[in-house]
Enzyme design. Structure first.
Site, mmCIF file in Angstrom:
data_model
loop_
_atom_site.group_PDB
_atom_site.id
_atom_site.type_symbol
_atom_site.label_atom_id
_atom_site.label_comp_id
_atom_site.label_asym_id
_atom_site.label_seq_id
_atom_site.Cartn_x
_atom_site.Cartn_y
_atom_site.Cartn_z
ATOM 1 N N CYS A 1 0.854 -1.190 0.000
ATOM 2 C CA CYS A 1 0.000 0.000 0.000
ATOM 3 C C CYS A 1 0.890 1.241 0.000
ATOM 4 O O CYS A 1 1.675 1.457 0.927
ATOM 5 C CB CYS A 1 -0.914 -0.016 1.218
ATOM 6 N N CYS B 1 0.541 3.511 3.072
ATOM 7 C CA CYS B 1 1.196 2.932 4.253
ATOM 8 C C CYS B 1 2.698 3.196 4.165
ATOM 9 O O CYS B 1 3.340 3.501 5.177
ATOM 10 C CB CYS B 1 0.943 1.431 4.336
ATOM 11 N N ASP C 1 -0.555 16.297 -2.743
ATOM 12 C CA ASP C 1 -0.874 15.342 -3.801
ATOM 13 C C ASP C 1 0.143 15.491 -4.936
ATOM 14 O O ASP C 1 0.527 16.605 -5.299
ATOM 15 C CB ASP C 1 -2.301 15.607 -4.320
ATOM 16 N N HIS D 1 -3.587 1.542 8.389
ATOM 17 C CA HIS D 1 -4.324 1.259 7.157
ATOM 18 C C HIS D 1 -5.823 1.086 7.421
ATOM 19 O O HIS D 1 -6.241 0.226 8.183
ATOM 20 C CB HIS D 1 -3.778 -0.009 6.493
ATOM 21 N N GLY E 1 -14.305 6.645 -7.881
ATOM 22 C CA GLY E 1 -13.003 7.109 -8.369
ATOM 23 C C GLY E 1 -11.855 6.889 -7.407
ATOM 24 O O GLY E 1 -10.785 7.472 -7.571
ATOM 25 N N THR F 1 -8.670 5.430 -6.234
ATOM 26 C CA THR F 1 -7.586 4.699 -6.913
ATOM 27 C C THR F 1 -6.548 4.170 -5.932
ATOM 28 O O THR F 1 -5.786 3.267 -6.272
ATOM 29 C CB THR F 1 -6.875 5.596 -7.957
ATOM 30 N N HIS G 1 -6.351 3.187 0.492
ATOM 31 C CA HIS G 1 -6.020 3.548 1.884
ATOM 32 C C HIS G 1 -6.775 4.863 2.111
ATOM 33 O O HIS G 1 -6.543 5.833 1.368
ATOM 34 C CB HIS G 1 -4.493 3.721 2.009
ATOM 35 N N HIS H 1 -8.234 8.272 2.442
ATOM 36 C CA HIS H 1 -7.590 9.587 2.357
ATOM 37 C C HIS H 1 -8.643 10.645 2.084
ATOM 38 O O HIS H 1 -9.656 10.395 1.434
ATOM 39 C CB HIS H 1 -6.500 9.625 1.284
ATOM 40 N N HIS I 1 -9.008 14.337 0.385
ATOM 41 C CA HIS I 1 -8.422 15.392 -0.431
ATOM 42 C C HIS I 1 -8.829 16.732 0.177
ATOM 43 O O HIS I 1 -10.013 16.963 0.441
ATOM 44 C CB HIS I 1 -8.972 15.357 -1.862
HETATM 45 P P1 AMP Z 1 -8.172 8.836 -5.223
HETATM 46 O O1 AMP Z 1 -8.196 8.771 -6.732
HETATM 47 O O2 AMP Z 1 -9.296 9.557 -4.597
HETATM 48 O O3 AMP Z 1 -7.938 7.446 -4.648
HETATM 49 O O4 AMP Z 1 -6.893 9.704 -4.861
HETATM 50 C C1 AMP Z 1 -5.595 9.211 -4.885
HETATM 51 C C2 AMP Z 1 -4.697 10.413 -4.971
HETATM 52 O O5 AMP Z 1 -3.401 10.026 -4.569
HETATM 53 C C3 AMP Z 1 -4.563 11.004 -6.373
HETATM 54 O O6 AMP Z 1 -4.987 12.365 -6.349
HETATM 55 C C4 AMP Z 1 -3.072 10.865 -6.684
HETATM 56 O O7 AMP Z 1 -2.576 11.965 -7.416
HETATM 57 C C5 AMP Z 1 -2.473 10.766 -5.306
HETATM 58 N N1 AMP Z 1 -1.211 10.051 -5.193
HETATM 59 C C6 AMP Z 1 -0.942 8.802 -5.653
HETATM 60 N N2 AMP Z 1 0.323 8.454 -5.320
HETATM 61 C C7 AMP Z 1 0.843 9.494 -4.622
HETATM 62 C C8 AMP Z 1 2.098 9.743 -3.998
HETATM 63 N N3 AMP Z 1 3.076 8.830 -4.020
HETATM 64 N N4 AMP Z 1 2.283 10.939 -3.379
HETATM 65 C C9 AMP Z 1 1.303 11.868 -3.356
HETATM 66 N N5 AMP Z 1 0.094 11.682 -3.915
HETATM 67 C C10 AMP Z 1 -0.142 10.515 -4.540
HETATM 68 ZN ZN ZN Z 2 -2.346 1.503 3.583
#
Ligand code: AMP
Ligand code: ZN
Length: 112
Positions: free
Chosen positions: A3, A6, A29, A45, A91, A93, A96, A98, A100
């Site tokens: 992950c 994580c 981000d 997690h 949406g 992706t 874990h 999070h 925004h």
């Molecule tokens: P979601 O699509 O809502 O799951 O948001 C995942 C977010 O994580 C996206 O906006 C990505 O740009 C961001 N993201 C993915 N990998 C990283 C990373 N290593 N560092 C910072 N942001 C990330």
């Molecule tokens: Zn995680």
């Protein structure tokens, strides 16, 4: 567990971290969708909003507690949006939990 968040939480993968303590991390981000685009995560997690429960919700409220300070720090108070995509259809992706934190521009409603 493989992950990415994580790994950010434990320092194995570098991120541009704004705030962290024993429970949460708030970082920028990688692919910002607004002038201010931060992600707030629990260090432990939790897969998504669907997986919040009595035993892990402390970290979630801890995130909310820090929002006003973060908004103030970035000058977006009274003009930002908090988003958590829950599940593939919404949406999500990274699996874990999070939040925004988006600000610094005018927002439209409803979101797509
Ligand atoms: P979601 O699509 O809502 O799951 O948001 C995942 C977010 O994580 C996206 O906006 C990505 O740009 C961001 N993201 C993915 N990998 C990283 C990373 N290593 N560092 C910072 N942001 C990330
Ligand atoms: Zn995680």
């Amino acid at each position: 567990m493989d992950c990415i968040f994580c790994k950010i939480a434990c320092g194995e993968i570098k991120a541009d971290i704004e705030y962290q303590d024993d429970k949460i991390v708030i970082f920028h981000d990688l692919n910002p969708q607004a002038p201010v685009h931060l992600l707030a995560i629990p260090k432990d997690h939790i897969q998504s909003l669907d997986h919040i429960n009595e035993s892990n919700c402390n970290a979630v409220s801890h995130i909310f507690k820090h929002l006003p300070k973060i908004a103030k720090k970035f000058g977006i108070e009274n003009g930002y949006r908090l988003v958590s995509n829950c599940g593939e259809k919404a949406g999500q992706t990274v699996n874990h939990l999070h939040f925004h934190i988006l600000g610094g521009r005018d927002m439209r409603w409803p979101p797509g």
